[in-house]
Write a protein that holds these residues in place. Structure first.
Motif, PDB file in Angstrom:
ATOM      1  N   VAL A 111      -0.056   3.741   6.189  1.00 39.32           N
ATOM      2  CA  VAL A 111      -1.200   4.426   7.439  1.00 39.32           C
ATOM      3  C   VAL A 111      -1.340   5.045   8.168  1.00 39.32           C
ATOM      4  O   VAL A 111      -2.101   5.754   8.367  1.00 39.32           O
ATOM      5  CB  VAL A 111      -0.856   2.955   7.984  1.00 39.32           C
ATOM      6  N   LYS A 112       0.503   5.256   8.410  1.00 43.46           N
ATOM      7  CA  LYS A 112       0.727   6.838   9.495  1.00 43.46           C
ATOM      8  C   LYS A 112       0.265   8.156   8.768  1.00 43.46           C
ATOM      9  O   LYS A 112      -0.274   8.882   9.532  1.00 43.46           O
ATOM     10  CB  LYS A 112       2.308   6.557   9.775  1.00 43.46           C
ATOM     11  N   TYR A 113       0.781   8.758   7.714  1.00 44.73           N
ATOM     12  CA  TYR A 113       0.550   9.369   6.935  1.00 44.73           C
ATOM     13  C   TYR A 113      -1.278   9.638   6.393  1.00 44.73           C
ATOM     14  O   TYR A 113      -2.204  11.010   7.145  1.00 44.73           O
ATOM     15  CB  TYR A 113       0.944   9.868   5.929  1.00 44.73           C
ATOM     16  N   PHE A 114      -2.339   8.671   6.790  1.00 44.81           N
ATOM     17  CA  PHE A 114      -3.266   9.169   5.566  1.00 44.81           C
ATOM     18  C   PHE A 114      -4.130   9.017   6.693  1.00 44.81           C
ATOM     19  O   PHE A 114      -5.330   9.785   7.286  1.00 44.81           O
ATOM     20  CB  PHE A 114      -3.752   7.251   5.491  1.00 44.81           C
ATOM     21  N   ASN A 115      -3.804   8.089   8.331  1.00 39.62           N
ATOM     22  CA  ASN A 115      -4.212   8.089   9.144  1.00 39.62           C
ATOM     23  C   ASN A 115      -4.548   9.859  10.248  1.00 39.62           C
ATOM     24  O   ASN A 115      -4.787  10.269  10.391  1.00 39.62           O
ATOM     25  CB  ASN A 115      -3.336   7.031  10.615  1.00 39.62           C
ATOM     26  N   LYS A 116      -3.046  10.310  10.144  1.00 38.54           N
ATOM     27  CA  LYS A 116      -2.973  11.280  10.352  1.00 38.54           C
ATOM     28  C   LYS A 116      -3.448  12.440   9.320  1.00 38.54           C
ATOM     29  O   LYS A 116      -4.194  12.972  10.343  1.00 38.54           O
ATOM     30  CB  LYS A 116      -1.293  11.734  10.229  1.00 38.54           C
ATOM     31  N   SER A 117      -3.580  12.216   8.156  1.00 36.04           N
ATOM     32  CA  SER A 117      -4.140  13.968   7.689  1.00 36.04           C
ATOM     33  C   SER A 117      -6.164  13.081   7.375  1.00 36.04           C
ATOM     34  O   SER A 117      -6.052  14.023   7.465  1.00 36.04           O
ATOM     35  CB  SER A 117      -4.426  13.578   6.155  1.00 36.04           C
ATOM     36  N   GLY A 118      -6.384  11.811   7.627  1.00 40.26           N
ATOM     37  CA  GLY A 118      -7.474  11.704   8.600  1.00 40.26           C
ATOM     38  C   GLY A 118      -8.483  11.998   6.886  1.00 40.26           C
ATOM     39  O   GLY A 118      -9.621  11.789   6.432  1.00 40.26           O
ATOM     40  N   TYR A 119      -7.977  11.640   5.490  1.00 48.78           N
ATOM     41  CA  TYR A 119      -8.518  10.706   4.016  1.00 48.78           C
ATOM     42  C   TYR A 119      -8.594  10.243   4.551  1.00 48.78           C
ATOM     43  O   TYR A 119      -7.849   8.549   5.169  1.00 48.78           O
ATOM     44  CB  TYR A 119      -7.545  11.654   3.509  1.00 48.78           C
ATOM     45  N   ASP A 120      -9.314   9.307   3.902  1.00 49.44           N
ATOM     46  CA  ASP A 120      -9.780   7.867   4.234  1.00 49.44           C
ATOM     47  C   ASP A 120      -9.406   7.225   2.627  1.00 49.44           C
ATOM     48  O   ASP A 120      -9.019   7.901   2.131  1.00 49.44           O
ATOM     49  CB  ASP A 120     -12.012   7.581   3.259  1.00 49.44           C
ATOM     50  N   TYR A 121      -9.318   5.713   2.738  1.00 50.20           N
ATOM     51  CA  TYR A 121      -7.711   5.235   1.707  1.00 50.20           C
ATOM     52  C   TYR A 121      -7.685   3.877   1.653  1.00 50.20           C
ATOM     53  O   TYR A 121      -8.320   3.235   2.640  1.00 50.20           O
ATOM     54  CB  TYR A 121      -6.455   6.046   2.082  1.00 50.20           C
ATOM     55  N   GLU A 122      -7.682   3.331   0.475  1.00 52.84           N
ATOM     56  CA  GLU A 122      -6.791   1.821   0.917  1.00 52.84           C
ATOM     57  C   GLU A 122      -5.945   1.872   0.083  1.00 52.84           C
ATOM     58  O   GLU A 122      -5.406   2.630  -0.497  1.00 52.84           O
ATOM     59  CB  GLU A 122      -7.998   0.697  -0.108  1.00 52.84           C
ATOM     60  N   ILE A 123      -4.766   0.173   0.371  1.00 45.95           N
ATOM     61  CA  ILE A 123      -4.006   0.258  -0.192  1.00 45.95           C
ATOM     62  C   ILE A 123      -4.369  -0.875  -1.031  1.00 45.95           C
ATOM     63  O   ILE A 123      -4.458  -2.050  -0.429  1.00 45.95           O
ATOM     64  CB  ILE A 123      -2.906   0.219   0.296  1.00 45.95           C
ATOM     65  N   ILE A 124      -3.904  -0.762  -2.680  1.00 40.58           N
ATOM     66  CA  ILE A 124      -4.116  -2.010  -3.081  1.00 40.58           C
ATOM     67  C   ILE A 124      -3.140  -2.591  -3.962  1.00 40.58           C
ATOM     68  O   ILE A 124      -2.073  -2.478  -4.228  1.00 40.58           O
ATOM     69  CB  ILE A 124      -4.804  -1.916  -4.859  1.00 40.58           C
ATOM     70  N   VAL A 125      -2.666  -3.974  -3.084  1.00 43.88           N
ATOM     71  CA  VAL A 125      -1.253  -4.561  -3.468  1.00 43.88           C
ATOM     72  C   VAL A 125      -1.173  -5.167  -4.624  1.00 43.88           C
ATOM     73  O   VAL A 125      -2.301  -6.611  -4.407  1.00 43.88           O
ATOM     74  CB  VAL A 125      -0.634  -5.451  -2.551  1.00 43.88           C
ATOM     75  N   ILE A 126      -0.804  -5.102  -6.026  1.00 42.61           N
ATOM     76  CA  ILE A 126      -0.923  -5.921  -6.964  1.00 42.61           C
ATOM     77  C   ILE A 126       0.524  -6.927  -6.908  1.00 42.61           C
ATOM     78  O   ILE A 126       1.750  -6.238  -7.664  1.00 42.61           O
ATOM     79  CB  ILE A 126      -1.054  -5.019  -7.969  1.00 42.61           C
ATOM     80  N   ASP A 127       0.428  -7.829  -6.752  1.00 43.64           N
ATOM     81  CA  ASP A 127       1.878  -8.913  -7.100  1.00 43.64           C
ATOM     82  C   ASP A 127       1.935  -9.596  -8.089  1.00 43.64           C
ATOM     83  O   ASP A 127       0.584 -10.267  -7.874  1.00 43.64           O
ATOM     84  CB  ASP A 127       1.753  -9.313  -5.356  1.00 43.64           C
ATOM     85  N   ASP A 128       2.499  -9.150  -8.378  1.00 45.66           N
ATOM     86  CA  ASP A 128       2.845 -10.251  -9.930  1.00 45.66           C
ATOM     87  C   ASP A 128       4.312 -11.757  -9.439  1.00 45.66           C
ATOM     88  O   ASP A 128       5.039 -11.239 -10.572  1.00 45.66           O
ATOM     89  CB  ASP A 128       3.700  -9.676 -11.264  1.00 45.66           C
ATOM     90  N   ALA A 129       3.200 -12.562  -8.560  1.00 52.48           N
ATOM     91  CA  ALA A 129       3.427 -13.562  -8.280  1.00 52.48           C
ATOM     92  C   ALA A 129       5.598 -13.536  -7.949  1.00 52.48           C
ATOM     93  O   ALA A 129       6.129 -14.218  -9.003  1.00 52.48           O
ATOM     94  CB  ALA A 129       3.519 -14.411  -9.586  1.00 52.48           C
ATOM     95  N   SER A 130       5.484 -12.804  -7.183  1.00 51.84           N
ATOM     96  CA  SER A 130       6.923 -12.617  -6.563  1.00 51.84           C
ATOM     97  C   SER A 130       7.827 -13.965  -6.435  1.00 51.84           C
ATOM     98  O   SER A 130       7.374 -14.772  -5.362  1.00 51.84           O
ATOM     99  CB  SER A 130       7.313 -10.880  -5.700  1.00 51.84           C
ATOM    100  N   PRO A 131       8.833 -13.942  -6.271  1.00 45.24           N
ATOM    101  CA  PRO A 131       9.421 -15.769  -6.470  1.00 45.24           C
ATOM    102  C   PRO A 131      10.001 -15.009  -4.956  1.00 45.24           C
ATOM    103  O   PRO A 131       9.982 -16.392  -4.001  1.00 45.24           O
ATOM    104  CB  PRO A 131      10.480 -15.695  -7.443  1.00 45.24           C
TER     105      PRO A 131
END
Length: 256
Positions: free
Chosen positions: A44-64
């Motif tokens: 979030v810090k580096y994308f906001n600093k750069s000004g580029y549009d972004y999204e972060i997709i978290v793909i969790d495989d049922a972490s215990p």
């Protein structure tokens, strides 16, 4: 028109082109509850600093260890448009995780990286700059050229990595310096095509992607990166992964 006006017009045009680009970061996770808040904060810090549009997709495989619960808290902090959760019911492999994430991605460019802080988001502007310079289909982070390097590994890990890379270079001649790395930027449609072509799982998957990219005549750029061993959690590289890598390498050598 004055040179200052021309320069301003040029900059505005470049910003206009950039403003149409969106970068999706795919973060497959398994037992990363300690690392996930830090990597998301840095992204979030580096994308906001750069000004580029972004999204972060978290793909969790049922972490215990409760990684998904942490991801839900991060979503509340940063917003559902920036932190997107796409969990799965079990550990199904890296390739299928990427394919799952691609289907949900709204960006026209996709970053893949590890969630364990081995890959620092500070290098992302270098990836984007490199891609735009040559309109590359993919840009790969390399530990083995220029200012790239590895930090925090013991001699065994370094020998395994160097050995794997040397064997791959010798047998497959991929025209890329770092095949086992997993910090890369792709055009979305390119990654989708490559993932569908790949048959490997685990650590061989990253190597096969580069080989398939070469076969399909995709262009590849490289950016030197520093790879830092994980701070929290345990490495997922074990004896089984090494054996699988050797088998996968021989299979690729026989079939490409």
């Amino acid at each position: 028109m004055s040179s200052e006006t021309e320069m301003g017009s040029s900059c505005q045009g470049e910003q206009s082109r950039d403003s149409r680009d969106k970068y999706t970061v795919l973060l497959p996770t398994y037992n990363e509850r300690e690392n996930l808040p830090l990597i998301v904060w840095l992204l979030v810090k580096y994308f906001n600093k750069s000004g580029y549009d972004y999204e972060i997709i978290v793909i969790d495989d049922a972490s215990p260890d409760g990684t998904l619960d942490v991801a839900k808290q991060l979503q509340e902090i940063y917003g559902k448009d920036k932190v997107v959760l796409r969990p799965r019911a079990s550990k199904l492999g890296l390739g299928t995780a990427y394919l799952h994430g691609i289907k949900q991605a709204t960006g026209n460019f996709i970053f893949i990286m590890d969630a364990d802080l081995s890959h620092h988001p500070k290098f992302m502007p270098d990836f984007i700059k490199k891609q735009k310079e040559g309109n590359y289909d993919l840009v790969s982070g390399t530990r083995y050229r220029g200012s790239g390097g590895v930090y925090g590994w013991d001699l065994r890990r370094k020998l395994i990595s160097r050995g794997a890379n040397f064997l791959t270079q010798t047998l497959l001649r991929p025209n890329a310096s770092d095949l086992t790395g997993s910090f890369r930027l792709y055009k979305k449609e390119v990654l989708e095509t490559l993932v569908e072509k790949c048959m490997s799982k685990g650590y061989v998957f990253q190597m096969e992607i580069i080989i398939r990219a070469r076969q399909l005549k995709y262009t590849i750029g490289e950016v030197p990166i520093s790879f830092v061993d994980r701070v929290y959690g345990e490495s997922k590289l074990g004896g089984n992964e090494i054996v699988s890598f050797a088998k996968g390498l021989l299979l690729l050598f026989a079939t490409t």
